[in-house]
Design a protein around this motif. Structure first.
Motif, mmCIF file in Angstrom:
data_model
loop_
_atom_site.group_PDB
_atom_site.id
_atom_site.type_symbol
_atom_site.label_atom_id
_atom_site.label_comp_id
_atom_site.label_asym_id
_atom_site.label_seq_id
_atom_site.Cartn_x
_atom_site.Cartn_y
_atom_site.Cartn_z
ATOM 1 N N PHE A 4 1.083 -0.979 -0.212
ATOM 2 C CA PHE A 4 0.076 0.047 0.003
ATOM 3 C C PHE A 4 0.903 1.384 -0.128
ATOM 4 C CE2 PHE A 4 -1.986 3.321 2.747
ATOM 5 C CZ PHE A 4 -2.993 3.590 1.931
ATOM 6 N N THR A 5 0.897 2.031 -0.997
ATOM 7 C CA THR A 5 1.536 3.432 -0.958
ATOM 8 C C THR A 5 0.624 4.412 -0.533
ATOM 9 O OG1 THR A 5 2.631 2.395 -3.027
ATOM 10 C CG2 THR A 5 2.798 4.865 -2.652
ATOM 11 N N VAL A 6 0.927 5.169 0.498
ATOM 12 C CA VAL A 6 0.471 6.211 1.401
ATOM 13 C C VAL A 6 0.094 7.282 0.265
ATOM 14 C CG1 VAL A 6 0.419 7.579 3.332
ATOM 15 C CG2 VAL A 6 1.163 5.276 3.386
ATOM 16 N N PRO A 7 -1.089 7.756 -0.086
ATOM 17 C CA PRO A 7 -1.256 8.741 -0.956
ATOM 18 C C PRO A 7 -0.920 10.047 -0.480
ATOM 19 C CG PRO A 7 -3.412 7.814 -0.437
ATOM 20 C CD PRO A 7 -2.282 7.119 0.409
ATOM 21 N N VAL A 8 -1.356 10.464 0.820
ATOM 22 C CA VAL A 8 -1.301 11.545 1.232
ATOM 23 C C VAL A 8 -0.859 11.659 2.858
ATOM 24 C CG1 VAL A 8 -2.888 13.070 -0.433
ATOM 25 C CG2 VAL A 8 -3.624 12.024 1.926
ATOM 26 N N THR A 9 0.016 12.796 3.316
ATOM 27 C CA THR A 9 0.220 12.673 4.659
ATOM 28 C C THR A 9 -0.779 12.537 5.553
ATOM 29 O OG1 THR A 9 2.474 13.430 4.154
ATOM 30 C CG2 THR A 9 1.775 13.665 6.614
ATOM 31 N N GLY A 10 -0.917 12.116 6.650
ATOM 32 C CA GLY A 10 -2.001 11.971 7.507
ATOM 33 C C GLY A 10 -1.922 11.051 8.532
ATOM 34 N N ASN A 11 -3.259 10.812 9.180
ATOM 35 C CA ASN A 11 -3.537 9.715 10.085
ATOM 36 C C ASN A 11 -4.307 8.766 9.583
ATOM 37 O OD1 ASN A 11 -2.252 10.971 12.694
ATOM 38 N ND2 ASN A 11 -3.621 12.365 12.349
ATOM 39 N N TYR A 12 -3.934 7.267 9.592
ATOM 40 C CA TYR A 12 -4.642 6.487 8.950
ATOM 41 C C TYR A 12 -5.154 5.211 10.018
ATOM 42 C CZ TYR A 12 -3.347 8.038 4.583
ATOM 43 O OH TYR A 12 -2.992 8.766 3.360
ATOM 44 N N THR A 68 -6.084 -4.017 13.752
ATOM 45 C CA THR A 68 -6.009 -2.673 13.295
ATOM 46 C C THR A 68 -5.187 -1.701 14.112
ATOM 47 O OG1 THR A 68 -8.037 -2.405 14.529
ATOM 48 C CG2 THR A 68 -8.499 -2.899 12.468
ATOM 49 N N GLU A 69 -4.581 -0.770 13.543
ATOM 50 C CA GLU A 69 -3.715 0.347 13.879
ATOM 51 C C GLU A 69 -4.054 1.587 13.351
ATOM 52 O OE1 GLU A 69 -1.370 -0.075 16.294
ATOM 53 O OE2 GLU A 69 -1.887 -2.095 16.765
ATOM 54 N N PHE A 70 -3.916 2.314 14.506
ATOM 55 C CA PHE A 70 -3.956 4.038 13.911
ATOM 56 C C PHE A 70 -2.612 4.475 13.847
ATOM 57 C CE2 PHE A 70 -8.194 3.469 16.228
ATOM 58 C CZ PHE A 70 -8.850 4.170 15.277
ATOM 59 N N VAL A 71 -2.189 5.000 12.890
ATOM 60 C CA VAL A 71 -0.766 5.453 12.576
ATOM 61 C C VAL A 71 -0.785 6.761 11.975
ATOM 62 C CG1 VAL A 71 0.299 3.226 12.832
ATOM 63 C CG2 VAL A 71 -0.527 3.926 10.598
ATOM 64 N N ASN A 72 0.140 7.569 12.085
ATOM 65 C CA ASN A 72 0.575 8.618 11.219
ATOM 66 C C ASN A 72 1.465 8.349 10.336
ATOM 67 O OD1 ASN A 72 2.501 11.137 10.821
ATOM 68 N ND2 ASN A 72 0.311 12.158 11.694
ATOM 69 N N LEU A 73 1.126 8.598 9.218
ATOM 70 C CA LEU A 73 1.929 8.093 7.832
ATOM 71 C C LEU A 73 2.203 9.456 6.829
ATOM 72 C CD1 LEU A 73 0.075 4.751 6.852
ATOM 73 C CD2 LEU A 73 2.320 5.175 7.973
ATOM 74 N N THR A 74 3.370 9.168 6.109
ATOM 75 C CA THR A 74 4.009 10.232 5.307
ATOM 76 C C THR A 74 3.575 9.842 3.831
ATOM 77 O OG1 THR A 74 5.476 11.042 6.950
ATOM 78 C CG2 THR A 74 5.716 11.712 4.490
ATOM 79 N N ALA A 75 3.108 10.898 3.033
ATOM 80 C CA ALA A 75 2.673 10.402 1.661
ATOM 81 C C ALA A 75 4.206 9.655 0.838
ATOM 82 C CB ALA A 75 2.554 11.887 0.735
ATOM 83 N N GLY A 76 3.777 8.649 0.208
ATOM 84 C CA GLY A 76 4.773 8.038 -0.457
ATOM 85 C C GLY A 76 5.246 6.664 0.350
ATOM 86 N N GLN A 77 5.084 6.628 1.680
ATOM 87 C CA GLN A 77 5.705 5.417 2.383
ATOM 88 C C GLN A 77 4.872 4.503 2.166
ATOM 89 O OE1 GLN A 77 4.647 6.771 6.491
ATOM 90 N NE2 GLN A 77 6.608 6.018 6.957
ATOM 91 N N LEU A 78 5.528 3.117 1.820
ATOM 92 C CA LEU A 78 5.051 1.726 1.308
ATOM 93 C C LEU A 78 4.992 0.942 2.508
ATOM 94 C CD1 LEU A 78 7.885 1.211 -1.413
ATOM 95 C CD2 LEU A 78 5.802 2.163 -1.581
ATOM 96 N N ILE A 79 3.603 0.608 2.637
ATOM 97 C CA ILE A 79 3.164 -0.113 3.873
ATOM 98 C C ILE A 79 2.997 -1.581 3.556
ATOM 99 C CG2 ILE A 79 1.106 -0.477 5.574
ATOM 100 C CD1 ILE A 79 2.946 2.347 5.764
ATOM 101 N N THR A 80 3.571 -2.647 4.226
ATOM 102 C CA THR A 80 3.225 -4.139 4.106
ATOM 103 C C THR A 80 2.932 -4.719 5.482
ATOM 104 O OG1 THR A 80 5.657 -4.342 4.442
ATOM 105 C CG2 THR A 80 5.058 -4.275 1.987
ATOM 106 N N VAL A 81 2.305 -5.855 5.388
ATOM 107 C CA VAL A 81 1.821 -6.680 6.350
ATOM 108 C C VAL A 81 2.908 -7.863 6.636
ATOM 109 C CG1 VAL A 81 -0.040 -7.469 7.784
ATOM 110 C CG2 VAL A 81 -0.332 -5.415 6.709
ATOM 111 N N THR A 82 3.180 -8.482 7.545
ATOM 112 C CA THR A 82 3.843 -9.642 7.709
ATOM 113 C C THR A 82 2.947 -10.653 8.515
ATOM 114 O OG1 THR A 82 5.176 -9.294 9.715
ATOM 115 C CG2 THR A 82 6.160 -8.954 7.150
ATOM 116 N N LEU A 83 2.824 -11.675 8.504
ATOM 117 C CA LEU A 83 2.335 -12.578 9.235
ATOM 118 C C LEU A 83 3.529 -13.682 9.483
ATOM 119 C CD1 LEU A 83 -0.012 -14.533 10.779
ATOM 120 C CD2 LEU A 83 0.059 -15.660 8.477
ATOM 121 N N THR A 84 3.892 -13.839 10.891
ATOM 122 C CA THR A 84 5.069 -14.647 11.300
ATOM 123 C C THR A 84 4.429 -15.705 12.300
ATOM 124 O OG1 THR A 84 6.544 -12.922 11.183
ATOM 125 C CG2 THR A 84 7.237 -14.907 12.367
ATOM 126 N N ILE A 85 4.745 -16.992 12.092
ATOM 127 C CA ILE A 85 4.335 -18.020 12.996
ATOM 128 C C ILE A 85 5.230 -18.908 13.351
ATOM 129 C CG2 ILE A 85 2.575 -20.128 13.176
ATOM 130 C CD1 ILE A 85 0.717 -18.749 11.062
#
Length: 108
Positions: A4-12, A68-85
């Motif tokens: 997921f590429t963050v489109p604009v800076t803000g709280n997500y 779920t998580e509330f986070v402050n992100l900056t435009a252009g950051q690349l978000i990934t999710v990992t599952l570790t077992i």
């Protein structure tokens, strides 16, 4: 895509919903399950960490995990999710990811 590429800076509000199959383990073994969010490859938040022995005891081999998580992100950051077992004792185990859903919502 898996990023997921963050489109604009803000709280997500970031969310992930996973359906896992064949997650049972026998005897005193346990599955330590962790869902984590990463921004540009660096850990942002560990959203879920649990021992699935209680799930194993229910007799079901399929489980739904949500985080779920509330986070402050900056435009252009690349978000990934990992599952570790991780199993204990250490063992090789195939776990099916039957379904996976991700959401990223700009709040303000």
């Amino acid at each position: 895509t898996s990023t997921f590429t963050v489109p604009v800076t803000g709280n997500y509000l970031l969310g992930v919903n996973l359906y896992l199959g064949d997650i049972t383990s026998g005897g005193s073994s346990s599955n330590q399950t962790e869902i984590a969010f990463f921004a540009n490859g660096s850990l942002l938040r560990t959203a879920l960490y649990l021992d699935t022995r209680a799930i194993n005891a229910s007799g079901s081999s399929r489980v739904q995990l949500s985080a779920t998580e509330f986070v402050n992100l900056t435009a252009g950051q690349l978000i990934t999710v990992t599952l570790t077992i991780t199993t204990s004792p250490i063992a090789s185990k195939l776990i099916d990811i039957d379904e996976a859903y991700f959401s990223g919502v700009l709040l303000w």
